[in-house]
Design an enzyme around this catalytic site. Structure first.
Site, PDB file in Angstrom:
ATOM      1  N   ASN A  12       0.861  -1.178   0.000  1.00  0.00           N
ATOM      2  CA  ASN A  12       0.000   0.000   0.000  1.00  0.00           C
ATOM      3  C   ASN A  12       0.896   1.226   0.000  1.00  0.00           C
ATOM      4  O   ASN A  12       1.623   1.450   0.960  1.00  0.00           O
ATOM      5  CB  ASN A  12      -0.863  -0.063   1.280  1.00  0.00           C
ATOM      6  N   TRP A  13       0.848   1.985  -1.078  1.00  0.00           N
ATOM      7  CA  TRP A  13       1.731   3.158  -1.168  1.00  0.00           C
ATOM      8  C   TRP A  13       1.273   4.279  -0.242  1.00  0.00           C
ATOM      9  O   TRP A  13       1.969   5.267  -0.069  1.00  0.00           O
ATOM     10  CB  TRP A  13       1.798   3.658  -2.617  1.00  0.00           C
ATOM     11  N   LYS A  14       0.053   4.178   0.277  1.00  0.00           N
ATOM     12  CA  LYS A  14      -0.509   5.216   1.148  1.00  0.00           C
ATOM     13  C   LYS A  14      -0.401   6.586   0.450  1.00  0.00           C
ATOM     14  O   LYS A  14      -0.558   6.672  -0.760  1.00  0.00           O
ATOM     15  CB  LYS A  14       0.159   5.181   2.517  1.00  0.00           C
ATOM     16  N   HIS A  97      -9.251   0.390   5.833  1.00  0.00           N
ATOM     17  CA  HIS A  97      -7.902   0.476   6.410  1.00  0.00           C
ATOM     18  C   HIS A  97      -7.983   1.227   7.745  1.00  0.00           C
ATOM     19  O   HIS A  97      -8.744   2.181   7.890  1.00  0.00           O
ATOM     20  CB  HIS A  97      -6.964   1.198   5.444  1.00  0.00           C
ATOM     21  N   GLU A  99      -6.167   3.368   9.082  1.00  0.00           N
ATOM     22  CA  GLU A  99      -5.904   4.810   9.034  1.00  0.00           C
ATOM     23  C   GLU A  99      -7.161   5.567   8.606  1.00  0.00           C
ATOM     24  O   GLU A  99      -7.366   6.713   8.993  1.00  0.00           O
ATOM     25  CB  GLU A  99      -4.716   5.093   8.095  1.00  0.00           C
ATOM     26  N   GLU A 169      -4.785  -6.534  10.261  1.00  0.00           N
ATOM     27  CA  GLU A 169      -3.744  -5.544  10.520  1.00  0.00           C
ATOM     28  C   GLU A 169      -3.969  -4.937  11.902  1.00  0.00           C
ATOM     29  O   GLU A 169      -4.730  -3.959  12.038  1.00  0.00           O
ATOM     30  CB  GLU A 169      -3.793  -4.437   9.465  1.00  0.00           C
ATOM     31  N   GLY A 175       2.938   0.937  10.920  1.00  0.00           N
ATOM     32  CA  GLY A 175       3.656   2.207  10.793  1.00  0.00           C
ATOM     33  C   GLY A 175       4.933   2.274  11.605  1.00  0.00           C
ATOM     34  O   GLY A 175       5.334   1.302  12.268  1.00  0.00           O
ATOM     35  N   SER A 216       4.047  -3.748   9.890  1.00  0.00           N
ATOM     36  CA  SER A 216       5.511  -3.847  10.078  1.00  0.00           C
ATOM     37  C   SER A 216       6.093  -5.119   9.475  1.00  0.00           C
ATOM     38  O   SER A 216       7.032  -5.708  10.033  1.00  0.00           O
ATOM     39  CB  SER A 216       5.875  -3.712  11.560  1.00  0.00           C
TER      40      SER A 216
HETATM   41  O1  LIG Z   1      -1.423  -0.587   4.771  1.00  0.00           O
HETATM   42  C1  LIG Z   1      -0.596  -1.282   5.292  1.00  0.00           C
HETATM   43  C2  LIG Z   1      -0.005  -2.341   4.499  1.00  0.00           C
HETATM   44  O2  LIG Z   1      -0.381  -3.492   5.106  1.00  0.00           O
HETATM   45  C3  LIG Z   1      -0.327  -1.213   6.730  1.00  0.00           C
HETATM   46  O3  LIG Z   1      -0.761  -0.011   7.224  1.00  0.00           O
HETATM   47  C4  LIG Z   1       1.040  -1.617   7.195  1.00  0.00           C
HETATM   48  O4  LIG Z   1       2.019  -0.618   7.015  1.00  0.00           O
HETATM   49  P1  LIG Z   1       3.520  -0.892   7.469  1.00  0.00           P
HETATM   50  O5  LIG Z   1       3.521  -1.060   8.955  1.00  0.00           O
HETATM   51  O6  LIG Z   1       4.290   0.306   7.007  1.00  0.00           O
HETATM   52  O7  LIG Z   1       3.978  -2.157   6.777  1.00  0.00           O
END
Ligand SMILES: O=C(CO)[C@H](O)COP(=O)(O)O
Length: 260
Positions: A12-14, A97, A99, A169, A175, A216
């Site tokens: 996920n590029w967010k 998600h 977030e 998740e 994050g 993570s």
């Molecule tokens: O969206 C994500 C992908 O799974 C999730 O928020 C995890 O993010 P990350 O902790 O930076 O891998």
């Protein structure tokens, strides 16, 4: 190499990569051929969705959007409809998600509406569920996830459930400040999720719903999740934003996996 199941590995590029950077990343990704049995996917910001989907159309990488509204059209300033997502060329749409639940007031109810809308429009929803740190500490992880899952799937036809993806998740794992869940925890939670799916849809259909872990995930720990029963892939954030790193993460999962 022997694979035991289809493994979904996505990033996920967010809110990263403007159109130019996204296009360059897509160009880099389009010649990537994943190991047999792996389905890679990328979840793209709206501003680059159509361009990236165009570049990756004939590649092995599936493209998805990060959100959408549940209505077909109308006075919903700032929102994107399912049809718009579809027309941009996305196959997957991320729904719920943490977030979005945390910062944009997304609720179980809106998630449920979006799930049904995605199915109506032939999009594959990637449903994210996860407990907060408080819920984890109070020992209500299973109840929280069961509630989120049951409400999200309430208006999805049982026979369509194998077409969706579910990502567990935990909010506390996501994050820069997050801590990756240990594999025992993920195995236990996913077994519980499978039980809920079986309850909803029966064991034959329940067994066919892919369950991914996210939070993570790194090149070093990804394989340990995929090795767990009821884990059908991983959903990656930061560790997948750089294309060579994402490809390496996928390759390492498969290369280092013990034969079935
Ligand atoms: O969206 C994500 C992908 O799974 C999730 O928020 C995890 O993010 P990350 O902790 O930076 O891998």
């Amino acid at each position: 190499m022997v694979t035991r199941k289809t493994v979904w590995i996505g990033t996920n590029w967010k809110m990263n990569k403007g159109p130019a950077e996204a296009l360059a990343a897509a160009e880099a990704l389009k010649s990537y051929h994943p190991p047999e049995g792996v389905k890679p996917f990328v979840i793209i910001p709206f501003t680059s969705l159509q361009a990236v989907a165009g570049v990756l159309k004939t590649s092995d990488v599936v493209v998805g959007a990060q959100n959408m509204h549940w209505e077909e059209s109308g006075s919903w300033t700032g929102e994107i409809s399912p049809e718009m997502v579809k027309e941009c060329g996305a196959d997957i749409v991320l729904i719920g998600h943490s977030e979005r639940r945390q910062h944009f007031a997304e609720t179980d109810w809106t998630v449920s509406r979006k799930m049904a809308a995605a199915m109506r429009h032939g999009l594959r929803p990637l449903l994210c569920i996860g407990e907060s740190l408080e819920e984890y500490d109070y020992g209500v992880t299973d109840e929280t996830l069961a509630r989120q899952l049951k409400i999200a799937l309430h208006d999805v036809a049982v026979e369509d459930l194998p077409d969706i993806l579910v990502a567990y998740e935990p909010v506390w794992a996501i994050g820069a400040g997050g801590r990756a869940a240990d594999t025992d925890c993920v195995a236990r939670v996913h077994t519980g999720l499978r039980r809920v799916l079986n309850e909803i849809a029966g064991a034959e259909i329940g067994a066919r719903v892919p369950l991914l872990y996210g939070g993570s995930v790194t090149q070093d720990n990804a394989r340990s999740y995929v090795e767990q029963p009821n884990v059908d892939g991983v959903f990656v954030g930061r560790a997948g934003w750089n294309v060579p790193d994402f490809e390496k993460l996928i390759d390492r999962i498969i290369e280092e996996r013990a034969p079935a």
